[in-house]
Design a protein around this motif. Structure first.
Motif, PDB file in Angstrom:
ATOM      1  N   ASN A   1       3.011  -2.655   5.626  1.00 28.49           N
ATOM      2  CA  ASN A   1       3.529  -3.353   4.450  1.00 28.49           C
ATOM      3  C   ASN A   1       4.500  -4.456   4.848  1.00 28.49           C
TER       4      ASN A   1
ATOM      5  N   SER B   1       6.116   4.749   1.057  1.00 27.26           N
ATOM      6  CA  SER B   1       5.511   3.425   1.215  1.00 27.26           C
ATOM      7  C   SER B   1       6.537   2.373   1.631  1.00 27.26           C
TER       8      SER B   1
ATOM      9  N   ASP C   1      -2.213   7.236   2.112  1.00 22.00           N
ATOM     10  CA  ASP C   1      -3.320   8.013   1.550  1.00 22.00           C
ATOM     11  C   ASP C   1      -2.930   9.468   1.385  1.00 22.00           C
TER      12      ASP C   1
ATOM     13  N   GLU D   1       0.833  -1.211   0.000  1.00 25.55           N
ATOM     14  CA  GLU D   1       0.000   0.000   0.000  1.00 25.55           C
ATOM     15  C   GLU D   1       0.864   1.255   0.000  1.00 25.55           C
TER      16      GLU D   1
END
Length: 173
Positions: free
Chosen positions: A83, A52, A17, A14
């Motif tokens: 992650n 990320s 956001d 991911e």
């Protein structure tokens, strides 16, 4: 996003956001890895402005011995932690909440085999990190992603991918 190669090949990760992080695309990430792939097995890796964590995770997937992820935002660090957990973890993956420049200013020459940096394009972090590396080469190979409009010292080897460039610096042997 996905891990491109290695033991975690094809696994999805991911991105944080919002617009705070600009994830490195697969094509550019593959270019990073093709440049350093021969020195990744058993390497000590540093992922600055980690976002990320894709670059460091890709390095671990390809056999790096360890990776230190450096990111300022606790929210973004939580995504990297998530992650790592999704991938099954790695005993030598360490997360550091710190400013990238402040972190490298405390390092000695050769502290890492490979260092990646993907700072926000809108900051002065790119030239600051390059200046730090030139003063004390904290990694044998230091790669930094930046806007193609930013010109870095000629001792680095640059590759352009549209509006994005990767510049690599190598410590003298």
């Amino acid at each position: 996003m996905r891990i491109i190669s290695g033991k975690w090949r094809g696994r999805l990760i991911e991105a944080p956001d919002g617009g705070a992080v600009r994830p490195t695309g697969d094509r550019v990430r593959e270019s990073w890895m093709s440049i350093v792939h021969q020195i990744l097995p058993e390497a000590r890796v540093l992922d600055l402005c980690a976002g990320s964590g894709a670059l460091g995770l890709e390095a671990l997937s390809r056999g790096a011995a360890s990776c230190d992820f450096v990111e300022q935002s606790p929210k973004v660090l939580a995504v990297i932690r998530s992650n790592l957990e999704k991938l099954g973890g790695h005993p030598e993956a360490h997360l550091h909440r710190d400013d990238a420049v402040r972190f490298v200013e405390r390092l000695s020459a050769g502290a890492y085999d490979v260092a990646f940096a993907d700072p926000p394009y809108s900051t002065q972090t790119v030239p600051q990190l390059v200046e730090c590396w030139m003063a004390v080469p904290f990694a044998n190979v230091f790669g930094i992603e930046h806007s193609s409009s930013v010109i870095l010292p000629a001792i680095g080897e640059s590759r352009r991918y549209g509006s994005t460039s990767l510049t690599f610096f190598r410590a003298p042997s």
